[in-house]
Design a protein around this motif. Structure first.
Motif, mmCIF file in Angstrom:
data_model
loop_
_atom_site.group_PDB
_atom_site.id
_atom_site.type_symbol
_atom_site.label_atom_id
_atom_site.label_comp_id
_atom_site.label_asym_id
_atom_site.label_seq_id
_atom_site.Cartn_x
_atom_site.Cartn_y
_atom_site.Cartn_z
ATOM 1 N N THR A 1 0.839 -1.202 0.000
ATOM 2 C CA THR A 1 0.000 0.000 0.000
ATOM 3 C C THR A 1 0.873 1.251 0.000
ATOM 4 O O THR A 1 0.626 2.203 -0.744
ATOM 5 N N LEU B 1 0.839 4.095 -3.010
ATOM 6 C CA LEU B 1 0.429 5.480 -2.749
ATOM 7 C C LEU B 1 1.622 6.416 -2.607
ATOM 8 O O LEU B 1 1.475 7.553 -2.156
ATOM 9 N N THR C 1 4.289 6.506 -7.859
ATOM 10 C CA THR C 1 3.052 6.672 -8.627
ATOM 11 C C THR C 1 2.876 8.138 -9.016
ATOM 12 O O THR C 1 3.009 9.028 -8.166
ATOM 13 N N THR D 1 -1.243 11.856 -11.228
ATOM 14 C CA THR D 1 -2.498 11.588 -11.947
ATOM 15 C C THR D 1 -3.013 10.177 -11.669
ATOM 16 O O THR D 1 -4.175 9.879 -11.916
ATOM 17 N N GLU D 2 -2.150 9.291 -11.179
ATOM 18 C CA GLU D 2 -2.581 7.900 -10.946
ATOM 19 C C GLU D 2 -2.853 7.600 -9.476
ATOM 20 O O GLU D 2 -3.222 6.483 -9.124
ATOM 21 N N LEU D 3 -2.627 8.609 -8.608
ATOM 22 C CA LEU D 3 -2.725 8.327 -7.173
ATOM 23 C C LEU D 3 -4.132 7.904 -6.746
ATOM 24 O O LEU D 3 -4.295 6.972 -5.955
ATOM 25 N N ASP D 4 -5.169 8.575 -7.305
ATOM 26 C CA ASP D 4 -6.543 8.211 -6.933
ATOM 27 C C ASP D 4 -6.856 6.787 -7.361
ATOM 28 O O ASP D 4 -7.458 6.011 -6.625
ATOM 29 N N THR D 5 -6.429 6.458 -8.575
ATOM 30 C CA THR D 5 -6.685 5.107 -9.089
ATOM 31 C C THR D 5 -5.971 4.082 -8.224
ATOM 32 O O THR D 5 -6.510 3.016 -7.926
ATOM 33 N N ALA E 1 -5.197 4.365 -5.071
ATOM 34 C CA ALA E 1 -5.879 4.258 -3.775
ATOM 35 C C ALA E 1 -7.141 3.409 -3.911
ATOM 36 O O ALA E 1 -7.446 2.571 -3.068
ATOM 37 N N HIS E 2 -7.860 3.598 -5.014
ATOM 38 C CA HIS E 2 -9.065 2.801 -5.260
ATOM 39 C C HIS E 2 -8.678 1.323 -5.398
ATOM 40 O O HIS E 2 -9.316 0.440 -4.816
ATOM 41 N N THR F 1 -7.499 -0.694 -13.513
ATOM 42 C CA THR F 1 -6.436 0.102 -12.936
ATOM 43 C C THR F 1 -5.107 -0.024 -13.669
ATOM 44 O O THR F 1 -4.442 -1.037 -13.541
#
Ligand code: SF4
Length: 641
Positions: free
Chosen positions: A69, A73, A78, A81-85, A87-88, A118
């Motif tokens: 994890t 994160l 990362t 622009t990919e951080l939200d993806t 985290a999801h 993802t």
């Protein structure tokens, strides 16, 4: 003996080209901190190096989930622009996966990510690089492995695209320097596998001292040795006891005493240690015009003494002034009466959970169902309680799908039951499970034996009831309650033999908890079966019960409309009640809870403090003030005990 590292001359390498912070336009104004921690090891200085080390280990073996994890994160890997993806992916895919161990290897993670929406780009390029690099157990030189690691980190995009702070920049420099030092071990002419290189790297990372760049903070915190040669306005030496000052010196247990003594090594001679301590003290005394030595008069280890070397200075002792009592601040009360926006949808997933949470605490229901604020799932070694429960439900569902009635069950020989049960348990346990090694296989095989034996005993308890057939098992339905429509899943609905529309609701419980009194009161602890009962007409529902499939506590606990529907004994306690009346009460209670939730009643009102709050993940956000609660006397006595 630990390999001895020589200071190395940095080798040219394109992966080291990182712009120094002073050459970059800073994305945000730098904050000048009031204090600066002046010494540590590279791992101490934070995430860039921890990420690099974890990646180095992950190339070879599975990595613990929390570390994965942290990598997903990490801003050092990362892209923003990919951080939200990422985290999801972490919360909803990785932590929901059927894993038997709280760790995962790179390839499994990639295939998991490939099946989702993802794209975490650096993982793919990392695996490509590792695949291209050949077998990691083939021996290579230290310099080769150092180069491999540099390229590996570059493939993973480390340390990221964003400008580095001075601290981060220094950390990456420390990493390069460590790899350079490791490369010097090649003087021994050894070739080693990657695992041996990793061991040395990990050891060196943990033990190499590192001085972070100075931030010119007014307060500098450092060990006494690091202060030697510097000047300050004031100097405070903490924990100035005989146990701490001067720091103890230890001889090397692997070198002869004569050799250590001849080289004047630390720990070889008390006289020389005392001389060194005096020299350090003299330098410290000259470092500042104002000096204070402090120590606690008493610690859990007992009374403490000032270090004799400091006592000999015969400086005056200062009395410690009493701690000033805190100034009370005036509190502004702001009425919290702004209405919440209307519920976006009255269709709620998760079954009776929303009513259970609303009954336990309005704020918790609001946070978890409406704001979707959940704690991250953890994965433990083997099946956790929830997974065990789901797989047991699944095995029983498979069993009753074929067996259907109590008569058929009764007609089966014990051996037939055992064989069929075993097959159902095997299918339930292997469902969506990837057994990747011998440990996994052995564990699942053990679980199969355990669950088969448990369910064999349970089937005997099923025979105690009056004749029935299993109507529905693990069935999805919707229940309307007040303004809400709830998606629910029944464990089992049994039909009583001889009557076309007479039903008993069954809820499996695989733990010790679960008692019909949890259906009572205006704030029921477990409103699931009361909620399901709303789906039946007055004449249809004849009983509802917890089926406690629990080693050492197997029984039926519930309510029935007349004796004989559920077994009654000292163990199986199934009260005869007026079910229609009870269902009417439950309807009123559950409707009120549903209305409270829909109206946004999010008051912080735990049903029983502290029991309700003990395992609540919203504790950090609800701002509960326990002093405002009235704890029932009996609970208070229990707490006092
Ligand atoms: S910690 Fe207690 S008061 Fe706070 S949200 Fe959870 S249950 Fe409610």
């Amino acid at each position: 003996m630990a390999p001895h590292l020589h200071p190395a001359t940095p080798q040219p390498n394109h992966h080291r080209r990182r712009p120094a912070p002073r050459l970059q336009r800073s994305p945000s104004p730098r904050i000048r901190r009031p204090r600066h921690l002046g010494a540590g090891t590279p791992t101490y200085i934070g995430r860039p190096l921890l990420n690099a080390l974890d990646l180095a280990h992950w190339a070879q073996s599975p990595l613990e989930l929390n570390a994965v994890t942290a990598l997903l994160l990490s801003p050092y890997l990362t892209a923003p622009t990919e951080l939200d993806t990422a985290a999801h992916f972490d919360a909803n895919i990785l932590r929901q996966a059927n894993l038997l161990r709280p760790e995962i290897d790179l390839r499994s993670l990639l295939s998991m990510a490939a099946n989702s929406i993802t794209p975490i780009s650096w993982i793919k390029s990392l695996i490509q690089y590792i695949t291209k690099s050949g077998n990691l157990e083939t021996p290579r030189t230290y310099a080769d492995w150092a180069e491999f690691l540099r390229n590996l980190l570059a493939a993973a995009n480390w340390p990221g695209q964003r400008p580095l702070s001075p601290h981060e920049f220094q950390a990456t420099q420390a990493w390069d320097s460590l790899l350079d030092q490791l490369a010097t071990l090649d003087f021994r002419g050894l070739r080693i596998p990657y695992s041996a290189f990793l061991r040395t790297l990990t050891h060196q990372t943990a033990t190499t001292p590192f001085t972070p760049p100075s931030t010119n903070a007014p307060i500098q915190i450092m060990p006494p040795a690091a202060a030697v040669g510097q000047t300050f306005d004031g100097l405070i030496l903490l924990r100035a006891t005989d146990a701490n000052f001067p720091p103890q010196e230890h001889p090397n247990p692997l070198l002869s005493y004569a050799l250590q003594s001849s080289l004047d090594m630390p720990g070889a001679s008390q006289t020389r240690a005392a001389a060194r301590a005096h020299q350090t003290l003299t330098t410290l005394l000259a470092a500042a015009p104002n000096i204070l030595f402090t120590y606690a008069a008493e610690t859990p280890d007992g009374p403490q003494r000032l270090a004799p070397i400091l006592d000999a200075l015969t400086w005056p002792q200062l009395d410690v002034p009493p701690t000033p009592s805190p100034t009370l601040i005036e509190i502004d009360l702001i009425p919290d009466d702004a209405p919440l926006p209307p519920l976006p949808s009255t269709h709620i997933r998760g079954g009776a959970r929303v009513l259970q949470l609303q009954a336990a605490c309005g704020f918790r229901a609001f946070a978890e169902v409406r704001l979707n604020a959940h704690e991250l799932d953890t994965i433990s070694l083997g099946f956790d309680a929830a997974q065990n429960g789901q797989r047991l439900h699944n095995a029983l569902q498979r069993f009753w799908k074929r067996v259907q009635t109590q008569d058929t069950l009764r007609s089966m020989t014990p051996e037939e039951r055992r064989q069929f049960l075993r097959q159902c348990v095997e299918e339930a346990l292997s469902h969506h499970l990837d057994l990747s090694n011998a440990w996994d296989e052995a564990y699942v095989s053990l679980q199969q034996q355990r669950m088969t034996s448990l369910l064999q005993q349970w089937l005997e308890i099923e025979l105690l009831r009056s004749p029935f057939s299993v109507g529905e098992s693990e069935k999805d339905l919707q229940v309307e309650v007040g303004p809400l429509t709830l998606d629910v899943r029944f464990d089992r609905i049994d039909k009583l033999e001889g009557k076309s529309q007479a039903f008993v609701l069954v809820d499996y419980k695989t733990g010790a908890s679960g008692h019909p009194r949890q259906w009572e009161s205006e704030r029921p602890d477990d409103p699931q079966l009361p909620l399901y009962s709303l789906l039946f007409t007055e004449d249809e529902l004849k009983g509802l019960a917890f089926a406690k499939v629990f080693a050492g506590g197997m029984k039926w606990l519930g309510y029935q409309s007349r004796p004989g529907i559920l077994p009654s004994s000292r163990i199986n306690i199934n009260e005869v009640v007026e079910l229609p009346e009870l269902v009417a009460q439950w309807r009123a209670t559950l409707t009120q809870l549903a209305e409270d939730f829909a109206d946004g009643n999010a008051a912080v009102t735990p049903k029983r403090y502290p029991q309700t709050c003990n395992h609540c993940p919203q504790r950090t956000v609800c701002r509960l003030d326990p002093s405002s609660l009235r704890i029932p006397e009996e609970d208070q006595e229990e707490l006092d005990v």
